[in-house]
Design an enzyme around this catalytic site. Structure first.
Site, PDB file in Angstrom:
ATOM      1  N   ASP A  25       0.811  -1.227   0.000  1.00 32.92           N
ATOM      2  CA  ASP A  25       0.000   0.000   0.000  1.00 32.92           C
ATOM      3  C   ASP A  25       0.841   1.272   0.000  1.00 32.92           C
ATOM      4  OD1 ASP A  25      -2.387  -1.513   0.079  1.00 32.92           O
ATOM      5  OD2 ASP A  25      -2.255  -1.666   2.260  1.00 32.92           O
TER       6      ASP A  25
ATOM      7  N   LYS B  51       2.420   1.581  -5.486  1.00 34.82           N
ATOM      8  CA  LYS B  51       3.021   0.957  -6.667  1.00 34.82           C
ATOM      9  C   LYS B  51       2.045   0.939  -7.842  1.00 34.82           C
ATOM     10  CE  LYS B  51       3.851  -2.998  -4.756  1.00 34.82           C
ATOM     11  NZ  LYS B  51       3.222  -2.713  -3.431  1.00 34.82           N
TER      12      LYS B  51
ATOM     13  N   LYS C 147       2.116  -8.186 -13.398  1.00 33.28           N
ATOM     14  CA  LYS C 147       2.092  -8.370 -11.947  1.00 33.28           C
ATOM     15  C   LYS C 147       2.469  -9.835 -11.783  1.00 33.28           C
ATOM     16  CE  LYS C 147       0.838  -7.402  -7.599  1.00 33.28           C
ATOM     17  NZ  LYS C 147       1.149  -6.227  -6.797  1.00 33.28           N
TER      18      LYS C 147
ATOM     19  N   SER D  46      -1.727 -12.616  -5.159  1.00 30.96           N
ATOM     20  CA  SER D  46      -2.500 -13.422  -4.221  1.00 30.96           C
ATOM     21  C   SER D  46      -3.812 -12.697  -3.944  1.00 30.96           C
ATOM     22  CB  SER D  46      -1.720 -13.631  -2.912  1.00 30.96           C
ATOM     23  OG  SER D  46      -0.500 -14.308  -3.161  1.00 30.96           O
TER      24      SER D  46
ATOM     25  N   ASP E   4      -4.627  -6.334  -8.612  1.00 30.37           N
ATOM     26  CA  ASP E   4      -3.999  -5.508  -9.643  1.00 30.37           C
ATOM     27  C   ASP E   4      -4.179  -6.026 -11.067  1.00 30.37           C
ATOM     28  OD1 ASP E   4      -2.991  -3.541  -7.898  1.00 30.37           O
ATOM     29  OD2 ASP E   4      -1.367  -4.881  -7.313  1.00 30.37           O
TER      30      ASP E   4
ATOM     31  N   GLU F 116       5.026  -4.666 -11.901  1.00 25.94           N
ATOM     32  CA  GLU F 116       4.722  -4.273 -10.524  1.00 25.94           C
ATOM     33  C   GLU F 116       4.995  -5.444  -9.590  1.00 25.94           C
ATOM     34  OE1 GLU F 116       1.217  -3.020  -7.435  1.00 25.94           O
ATOM     35  OE2 GLU F 116       0.764  -2.911  -9.587  1.00 25.94           O
TER      36      GLU F 116
ATOM     37  N   ASN G 228       5.062   9.142  -2.987  1.00 24.82           N
ATOM     38  CA  ASN G 228       3.654   9.040  -3.352  1.00 24.82           C
ATOM     39  C   ASN G 228       2.768   9.448  -2.181  1.00 24.82           C
ATOM     40  OD1 ASN G 228       1.287   8.151  -4.950  1.00 24.82           O
ATOM     41  ND2 ASN G 228       1.139   6.610  -3.334  1.00 24.82           N
TER      42      ASN G 228
ATOM     43  N   PRO H 128       1.092  13.278  -6.531  1.00 26.50           N
ATOM     44  CA  PRO H 128       0.059  13.807  -5.642  1.00 26.50           C
ATOM     45  C   PRO H 128      -1.009  12.756  -5.376  1.00 26.50           C
ATOM     46  CG  PRO H 128      -0.357  14.526  -7.879  1.00 26.50           C
ATOM     47  CD  PRO H 128       0.955  13.767  -7.917  1.00 26.50           C
ATOM     48  N   TYR H 129      -1.841  13.009  -4.390  1.00 25.40           N
ATOM     49  CA  TYR H 129      -2.968  12.115  -4.141  1.00 25.40           C
ATOM     50  C   TYR H 129      -3.939  12.209  -5.309  1.00 25.40           C
ATOM     51  CZ  TYR H 129      -7.249  10.232  -2.129  1.00 25.40           C
ATOM     52  OH  TYR H 129      -8.369   9.496  -1.909  1.00 25.40           O
TER      53      TYR H 129
END
Length: 224
Positions: free
Chosen positions: A12, A15, A39, A43, A47, A108, A168, A200-201
């Site tokens: 979290d 990425k 990816k 699991s 993504d 990723e 990030n 940025p967010y």
């Protein structure tokens, strides 16, 4: 090298945001060039489904994620629950195929650099053994400096080709918070690794124009 591994200091960290932003940028500005997303191990739902829905990828789910487990746990634990093993040969074969076919490939990683892939290997081990240029995503929060220092130390210990750090904002952050919690110069000085920018967010991760725009604010010459 036409491949970039995107990993983080932990889970979290953002990425997926960085991967999506770079993919959106590539799709917008290089429509004539071929690219792909991997990816390698996943699991639980996440993504690979996100990328397939967001982008017009000419890839099957199996090409995006060659190794998939049902339980949202670390791969060696999830594999054991299914009486399976973590088949890295399958991952390598898919990675090699996509690298040969595409002009650019975004990979990723699961979790952070220290996340377990098998009972013996971490993400950092694979990045080093497979000689993958790697970018480290560091979330803007208290403790970010220590996380960056520890992960860069691991990367250097294993001789990972770390091209840089991207910050990030996992939550909305002010300029003052970014400057106080993730000061560029201090992180670069402590890690001897360039900070390539700060994302940025983003509240709407399906906005491809916005994603391409925030990617363009990074040091793309180093990243891509």
């Amino acid at each position: 090298m036409n491949t970039l591994l995107i990993t983080g200091t932990d889970t979290d960290t953002g990425k997926t945001v960085l991967t999506s932003a770079l993919a959106a940028y590539w799709q917008k500005y290089y429509p004539q060039r071929s690219w792909g997303i991997m990816k390698p191990i996943q699991s639980g739902i996440g993504d690979r489904e996100w990328y397939q829905n967001l982008f017009a990828l000419e890839q099957s789910l199996q090409e995006i994620t060659p190794l998939y487990f049902q339980a949202p746990l670390a791969p060696p634990i999830a594999a054991a629950r299914e009486n399976r093993r973590v088949d890295l040969a399958l991952v390598w074969q898919t990675l090699s195929k996509l690298r040969a076919e595409r002009d650019f490939l975004l990979v990723e990683a699961l979790g952070g650099l220290g996340s377990p892939v098998t009972e013996e290997l971490t993400v950092a081990d694979l990045a080093a053994e497979w000689r993958l240029p790697t970018v480290l995503v560091v979330p803007v929060k208290l403790g970010a400096i220590a996380g960056a220092v520890a992960n860069v130390a691991l990367a250097k210990q294993l001789r990972v080709h770390l091209v840089g750090i991207v910050l990030n904002c996992v939550q909305p952050r002010s300029d003052a918070e970014i400057a106080d919690w993730t000061p560029y110069k201090l992180i670069q000085s402590l890690t001897n690794t360039p900070v390539l920018g700060c994302l940025p967010y983003v509240d709407n991760l399906t906005d491809l124009e916005k994603l391409a725009q925030i990617a363009s604010d990074l040091d793309l010459e180093t990243l891509m």
